[in-house]
Design a protein around this motif. Structure first.
Motif, PDB file in Angstrom:
ATOM      1  N   LEU A  53       9.362  -7.150  -5.827  1.00 38.47           N
ATOM      2  CA  LEU A  53       9.465  -6.335  -4.620  1.00 38.47           C
ATOM      3  C   LEU A  53       8.087  -5.901  -4.133  1.00 38.47           C
ATOM      4  O   LEU A  53       7.784  -5.949  -2.937  1.00 38.47           O
ATOM      5  CB  LEU A  53      10.342  -5.109  -4.886  1.00 38.47           C
ATOM      6  N   LEU A  54       7.241  -5.499  -5.059  1.00 32.07           N
ATOM      7  CA  LEU A  54       5.889  -5.074  -4.691  1.00 32.07           C
ATOM      8  C   LEU A  54       5.081  -6.237  -4.117  1.00 32.07           C
ATOM      9  O   LEU A  54       4.280  -6.051  -3.196  1.00 32.07           O
ATOM     10  CB  LEU A  54       5.188  -4.476  -5.906  1.00 32.07           C
ATOM     11  N   ALA A  58       3.382  -6.405  -0.478  1.00 31.57           N
ATOM     12  CA  ALA A  58       1.947  -6.663  -0.350  1.00 31.57           C
ATOM     13  C   ALA A  58       1.677  -7.780   0.655  1.00 31.57           C
ATOM     14  O   ALA A  58       0.660  -7.758   1.355  1.00 31.57           O
ATOM     15  CB  ALA A  58       1.358  -7.022  -1.711  1.00 31.57           C
ATOM     16  N   GLU A  59       2.577  -8.748   0.741  1.00 32.16           N
ATOM     17  CA  GLU A  59       2.410  -9.840   1.699  1.00 32.16           C
ATOM     18  C   GLU A  59       2.634  -9.372   3.132  1.00 32.16           C
ATOM     19  O   GLU A  59       1.988  -9.860   4.059  1.00 32.16           O
ATOM     20  CB  GLU A  59       3.394 -10.967   1.377  1.00 32.16           C
ATOM     21  N   VAL A  60       3.541  -8.421   3.294  1.00 35.53           N
ATOM     22  CA  VAL A  60       3.911  -7.966   4.635  1.00 35.53           C
ATOM     23  C   VAL A  60       3.006  -6.843   5.127  1.00 35.53           C
ATOM     24  O   VAL A  60       2.472  -6.892   6.240  1.00 35.53           O
ATOM     25  CB  VAL A  60       5.387  -7.494   4.643  1.00 35.53           C
ATOM     26  N   ALA A  61       2.827  -5.816   4.301  1.00 36.45           N
ATOM     27  CA  ALA A  61       2.072  -4.632   4.723  1.00 36.45           C
ATOM     28  C   ALA A  61       1.549  -3.901   3.488  1.00 36.45           C
ATOM     29  O   ALA A  61       2.161  -2.942   3.009  1.00 36.45           O
ATOM     30  CB  ALA A  61       2.963  -3.705   5.554  1.00 36.45           C
ATOM     31  N   LEU A  91      -2.432  -3.602  -3.410  1.00 36.43           N
ATOM     32  CA  LEU A  91      -1.787  -2.469  -2.745  1.00 36.43           C
ATOM     33  C   LEU A  91      -2.813  -1.351  -2.566  1.00 36.43           C
ATOM     34  O   LEU A  91      -3.585  -1.047  -3.485  1.00 36.43           O
ATOM     35  CB  LEU A  91      -0.604  -1.973  -3.585  1.00 36.43           C
ATOM     36  N   THR A  92      -2.815  -0.718  -1.399  1.00 33.25           N
ATOM     37  CA  THR A  92      -3.898   0.217  -1.089  1.00 33.25           C
ATOM     38  C   THR A  92      -3.490   1.681  -0.986  1.00 33.25           C
ATOM     39  O   THR A  92      -4.349   2.544  -0.795  1.00 33.25           O
ATOM     40  CB  THR A  92      -4.585  -0.194   0.228  1.00 33.25           C
TER      41      THR A  92
END
Length: 241
Positions: A53-54, A58-61, A91-92
């Motif tokens: 899921l993560l 990460a690919e999308v937003a 992830l930010t």
């Protein structure tokens, strides 16, 4: 001229139904782009299935807020896995949310509340911190799947949670275990280090046990007690679907 009729209020359950049939990355993209759902965060336990899921998020937003409930009772392996996965995926905005220290001192001074009243312990360390962390969000993304438990068997893609007043987005609701495993392999995702040691479902250390091969993956959570959920989720109502 007669005054124009006032617009009808949005029906949240009707909005949720419009996402029926979507899953995975497509559902995440549609949910994040839908203004009627409001601002959205993802809540992750960084457990054995969390990486898929993560990775999709990460690919999308990758700047989408990710909330991790640091109950202060996690396995050290989970905390290290969280840090490894965050760096791996880029992830930010990962927010580790902890329970109120004063409330722990008052309600769980000997750290044995999990034995006396596991529901109260989950409330203190998970439910209440999450409620604070989700203030201002109109929805949140979960990693729940229908195969995980009877309480999740009718889980929709998007649901309206009237007790919270916000939407829940479940991109992996319809996914089977083999699809999750295939995504791990295809993406080369790291596994939680405790998975190979007999822990297919991982929560807080005092309330998580190893599971025998072939047994219900969640049977190691609150083993021997009439408890299958920590309290941040309620069973989906089959009548409303």
């Amino acid at each position: 001229m007669p005054a124009a009729a006032a617009s009808s209020p949005l029906d949240p359950e009707l909005i949720a139904a419009q996402f029926d049939g979507l899953d995975g990355r497509v559902l995440i993209e549609k949910a994040l782009a839908e203004p009627r759902l409001g601002r959205i965060a993802l809540v992750s336990s960084f457990g054995t299935e969390a990486a898929v899921l993560l990775a999709l998020l990460a690919e999308v937003a990758p700047a989408t807020p990710v909330i991790f409930l640091d109950t202060l009772r996690h396995f050290g392996e989970t905390l290290r896995y969280r840090d490894k996965l965050v760096a791996h995926l880029g992830l930010t905005d990962v927010r580790s949310v902890k329970p109120d220290s004063a409330e722990i001192a008052r309600r769980d001074p000997d750290l044995l509340l999990f034995q006396r009243d596991p529901d109260a312990c989950c409330g203190l360390r998970k439910v209440e911190p999450l409620a604070r962390a989700l203030t201002g969000f109109g929805g949140w993304i979960t990693g729940r799947k229908r195969f995980q438990a009877a309480t999740r068997a009718v889980l929709p893609a998007v649901e309206w949670a009237p007790d919270e007043g916000r939407f829940k987005i479940n991109p992996l609701a319809s996914w089977a275990p083999d699809r999750v495993a295939a995504e791990f392999d295809a993406r080369g995702l790291p596994h939680h280090p405790l998975e190979a040691d007999g822990f297919p479902s991982i929560g807080c250390m005092p309330c998580t046990e190893r599971v025998a091969p072939g047994a219900d993956p969640r049977s190691g959570r609150w083993s021997g007690q009439a408890k299958t959920e920590c309290g941040i989720h309620r069973p989906a109502d089959p009548v409303s679907l």
